[in-house]
Every structure is written in C-alpha cells, then in structure tokens.
Motif scaffolding. Structure first.
Motif, PDB file in Angstrom:
ATOM      1  N   SER A   9      -1.129  -3.018 -10.347  1.00 48.67           N
ATOM      2  CA  SER A   9      -0.279  -2.551  -9.258  1.00 48.67           C
ATOM      3  C   SER A   9      -0.881  -1.330  -8.576  1.00 48.67           C
ATOM      4  O   SER A   9      -0.710  -1.141  -7.367  1.00 48.67           O
ATOM      5  CB  SER A   9       1.136  -2.245  -9.755  1.00 48.67           C
ATOM      6  OG  SER A   9       1.109  -1.167 -10.657  1.00 48.67           O
ATOM      7  N   PHE A  10      -1.625  -0.504  -9.319  1.00 46.28           N
ATOM      8  CA  PHE A  10      -2.285   0.638  -8.689  1.00 46.28           C
ATOM      9  C   PHE A  10      -3.405   0.161  -7.768  1.00 46.28           C
ATOM     10  O   PHE A  10      -3.589   0.706  -6.672  1.00 46.28           O
ATOM     11  CB  PHE A  10      -2.830   1.619  -9.733  1.00 46.28           C
ATOM     12  CG  PHE A  10      -3.499   2.806  -9.111  1.00 46.28           C
ATOM     13  CD1 PHE A  10      -2.772   3.739  -8.383  1.00 46.28           C
ATOM     14  CD2 PHE A  10      -4.871   2.989  -9.219  1.00 46.28           C
ATOM     15  CE1 PHE A  10      -3.381   4.825  -7.778  1.00 46.28           C
ATOM     16  CE2 PHE A  10      -5.491   4.069  -8.625  1.00 46.28           C
ATOM     17  CZ  PHE A  10      -4.741   4.990  -7.910  1.00 46.28           C
ATOM     18  N   ILE A  11      -4.145  -0.860  -8.190  1.00 45.69           N
ATOM     19  CA  ILE A  11      -5.198  -1.419  -7.336  1.00 45.69           C
ATOM     20  C   ILE A  11      -4.573  -1.976  -6.060  1.00 45.69           C
ATOM     21  O   ILE A  11      -5.084  -1.767  -4.953  1.00 45.69           O
ATOM     22  CB  ILE A  11      -6.000  -2.500  -8.091  1.00 45.69           C
ATOM     23  CG1 ILE A  11      -6.827  -1.853  -9.210  1.00 45.69           C
ATOM     24  CG2 ILE A  11      -6.899  -3.283  -7.145  1.00 45.69           C
ATOM     25  CD1 ILE A  11      -7.488  -2.831 -10.147  1.00 45.69           C
ATOM     26  N   THR A  12      -3.449  -2.650  -6.190  1.00 41.55           N
ATOM     27  CA  THR A  12      -2.741  -3.171  -5.015  1.00 41.55           C
ATOM     28  C   THR A  12      -2.305  -2.033  -4.103  1.00 41.55           C
ATOM     29  O   THR A  12      -2.405  -2.133  -2.871  1.00 41.55           O
ATOM     30  CB  THR A  12      -1.515  -4.001  -5.455  1.00 41.55           C
ATOM     31  OG1 THR A  12      -1.944  -5.003  -6.368  1.00 41.55           O
ATOM     32  CG2 THR A  12      -0.827  -4.636  -4.275  1.00 41.55           C
TER      33      THR A  12
ATOM     34  N   VAL B 144      -3.759   0.952  -3.804  1.00 46.58           N
ATOM     35  CA  VAL B 144      -4.941   1.522  -3.155  1.00 46.58           C
ATOM     36  C   VAL B 144      -5.403   0.610  -2.017  1.00 46.58           C
ATOM     37  O   VAL B 144      -5.769   1.091  -0.939  1.00 46.58           O
ATOM     38  CB  VAL B 144      -6.076   1.758  -4.179  1.00 46.58           C
ATOM     39  CG1 VAL B 144      -7.368   2.164  -3.498  1.00 46.58           C
ATOM     40  CG2 VAL B 144      -5.670   2.807  -5.191  1.00 46.58           C
ATOM     41  N   LYS B 145      -5.343  -0.693  -2.229  1.00 50.15           N
ATOM     42  CA  LYS B 145      -5.709  -1.635  -1.164  1.00 50.15           C
ATOM     43  C   LYS B 145      -4.752  -1.521   0.016  1.00 50.15           C
ATOM     44  O   LYS B 145      -5.158  -1.639   1.171  1.00 50.15           O
ATOM     45  CB  LYS B 145      -5.716  -3.063  -1.691  1.00 50.15           C
ATOM     46  CG  LYS B 145      -6.888  -3.394  -2.575  1.00 50.15           C
ATOM     47  CD  LYS B 145      -6.822  -4.842  -3.022  1.00 50.15           C
ATOM     48  CE  LYS B 145      -7.981  -5.221  -3.887  1.00 50.15           C
ATOM     49  NZ  LYS B 145      -7.895  -6.636  -4.310  1.00 50.15           N
ATOM     50  N   SER B 146      -3.462  -1.270  -0.262  1.00 51.94           N
ATOM     51  CA  SER B 146      -2.468  -1.197   0.809  1.00 51.94           C
ATOM     52  C   SER B 146      -2.625   0.057   1.677  1.00 51.94           C
ATOM     53  O   SER B 146      -2.114   0.097   2.791  1.00 51.94           O
ATOM     54  CB  SER B 146      -1.053  -1.249   0.238  1.00 51.94           C
ATOM     55  OG  SER B 146      -0.752  -0.032  -0.427  1.00 51.94           O
ATOM     56  N   LEU B 147      -3.327   1.065   1.191  1.00 50.38           N
ATOM     57  CA  LEU B 147      -3.557   2.270   1.994  1.00 50.38           C
ATOM     58  C   LEU B 147      -4.497   2.008   3.169  1.00 50.38           C
ATOM     59  O   LEU B 147      -4.482   2.748   4.154  1.00 50.38           O
ATOM     60  CB  LEU B 147      -4.124   3.395   1.126  1.00 50.38           C
ATOM     61  CG  LEU B 147      -3.189   3.997   0.083  1.00 50.38           C
ATOM     62  CD1 LEU B 147      -3.946   4.994  -0.790  1.00 50.38           C
ATOM     63  CD2 LEU B 147      -2.001   4.666   0.747  1.00 50.38           C
ATOM     64  N   ASN B 148      -5.324   0.974   3.061  1.00 48.27           N
ATOM     65  CA  ASN B 148      -6.284   0.588   4.108  1.00 48.27           C
ATOM     66  C   ASN B 148      -7.212   1.726   4.495  1.00 48.27           C
ATOM     67  O   ASN B 148      -7.570   1.896   5.661  1.00 48.27           O
ATOM     68  CB  ASN B 148      -5.562   0.048   5.347  1.00 48.27           C
ATOM     69  CG  ASN B 148      -4.899  -1.274   5.068  1.00 48.27           C
ATOM     70  OD1 ASN B 148      -5.429  -2.086   4.302  1.00 48.27           O
ATOM     71  ND2 ASN B 148      -3.736  -1.484   5.664  1.00 48.27           N
ATOM     72  N   VAL B 149      -7.579   2.543   3.515  1.00 46.21           N
ATOM     73  CA  VAL B 149      -8.519   3.638   3.756  1.00 46.21           C
ATOM     74  C   VAL B 149      -9.938   3.169   3.466  1.00 46.21           C
ATOM     75  O   VAL B 149     -10.884   3.568   4.138  1.00 46.21           O
ATOM     76  CB  VAL B 149      -8.160   4.865   2.883  1.00 46.21           C
ATOM     77  CG1 VAL B 149      -9.166   5.975   3.035  1.00 46.21           C
ATOM     78  CG2 VAL B 149      -6.772   5.355   3.201  1.00 46.21           C
TER      79      VAL B 149
END
Length: 181
Positions: free
Chosen positions: A39-42, A44-49
């Motif tokens: 869920s943390f990887i998800t 980080v991906k959702s930040l779109n940085v």
C-alpha cells in the motif's frame, strides 16, 4: 543563574535527545510503512512525482532505509553519513509534502515538522553525535592508538648523546680560571 544562562557546557545530552527523537520518528515511520509495503508503494505511485518504475523502487526501499538509518542515528554510529542520508530523505519529504494540507485549519503544516527534523539532522551532521555515542567510543580508541604511536615516534626522534672529540676527551680541565699559564 547557571540554569537560566548557560552559554557554555556540554551539548552531548542535547545531541543525544535530538538523535533519540528523530531516530525514533524514523524507526516508527519506517516500521509503519514496512508492515504494509504494497500500500505504501501504491501511495508513492499515486503522488506522480516519479516515473512508475522509480516510484516502485523508491516505495520499496524507503521504509527499510528509514528503519536502518533511524537505528544508526539513535546509537550514534557513522553520524555524519547517517545525518546526510536522513537529510536527503527529509528534503525529498519536503518536496513531496509541499502541496499536502493539514486536516485542521490552525494546525502546523506538515512541512514544518520536516524543517525541524532537517535542522536536527544538519546539527548532528556538522556538530557530531556528542560524547554519548558509538562515534565517540570509536574516536576515543582511535585517539589512544594515535597518542601511543606519536609517543613511540617521539622516542625514536631523541638523538643519541654526542661523543666529544678525542683531543678534548683527554684534556685536563682542573684549572678553569686560566691562572695556571
């Protein structure tokens, strides 16, 4: 008055408190993320940085890096390098949390906490871990070895006593006043 105005003194206890507070924060944050890495990887991906592949790698490594460097920071070993690593992490948190708002209107923004932690890690990066740390323990052992080596080198530098020339060696110096001539 020494409690009120303390310009001099040992800062080691203060540095220990800084290391404990920031190190525990990193340990807890890393452990919280490591429990549910997916869920943390998800997140980080959702930040779109970062690109998706980089976000996956960053999201996977970050929790364990926080735990590792948090532990090193608490015990005070390799403190300048550990402080640098934590400072880099905090700067990355600052860049990604700049647009995140707090839930309450009058609460302190998230980036303020990151700025305080950054100030703490920079303090230990430039000031050292203090006396209550493994860095100080290893530095003391190193200083003792260097002192012993310096003493041995100084002993080797002591010159041999000079031998007088043979004609002076046999001379009679009983009449020093010069009246015997």
């Amino acid at each position: 008055m020494s409690i009120v105005f303390k310009a001099r003194g040992s800062s080691s206890f203060g540095l220990l408190l800084i290391r404990l507070a920031v190190g525990i924060m990193f340990l807890v944050a890393g452990a919280h993320k490591a429990v549910d890495v997916e869920s943390f990887i998800t997140y980080v991906k959702s930040l779109n940085v970062l690109p998706q592949n980089m976000a996956f790698i960053f999201g996977f490594i970050l929790p364990f890096a926080e735990i590792f460097f948090g532990a090193l920071y608490i015990i005070g070993i390799f403190t300048p390098l550990t402080s640098l690593a934590l400072s880099i992490m905090i700067v990355s948190f600052l860049t990604t949390s700049a647009g995140i708002q707090t839930a309450e209107t009058y609460s302190i923004p998230v980036f303020a906490y990151h700025l305080v932690m950054l100030a703490c890690t920079l303090t230990t990066m430039f000031g050292g871990a203090g006396v209550i740390s493994f860095d100080a323990f290893f530095d003391r052992k190193k200083a003792k070895k260097e002192t012993k080596k310096d003493t041995e080198q100084e002993i080797e530098k002591i010159p041999e006593p000079a031998n007088p020339p043979p004609d002076i060696k046999d001379a009679n110096f009983t009449d020093v006043s010069g009246s015997g001539q």
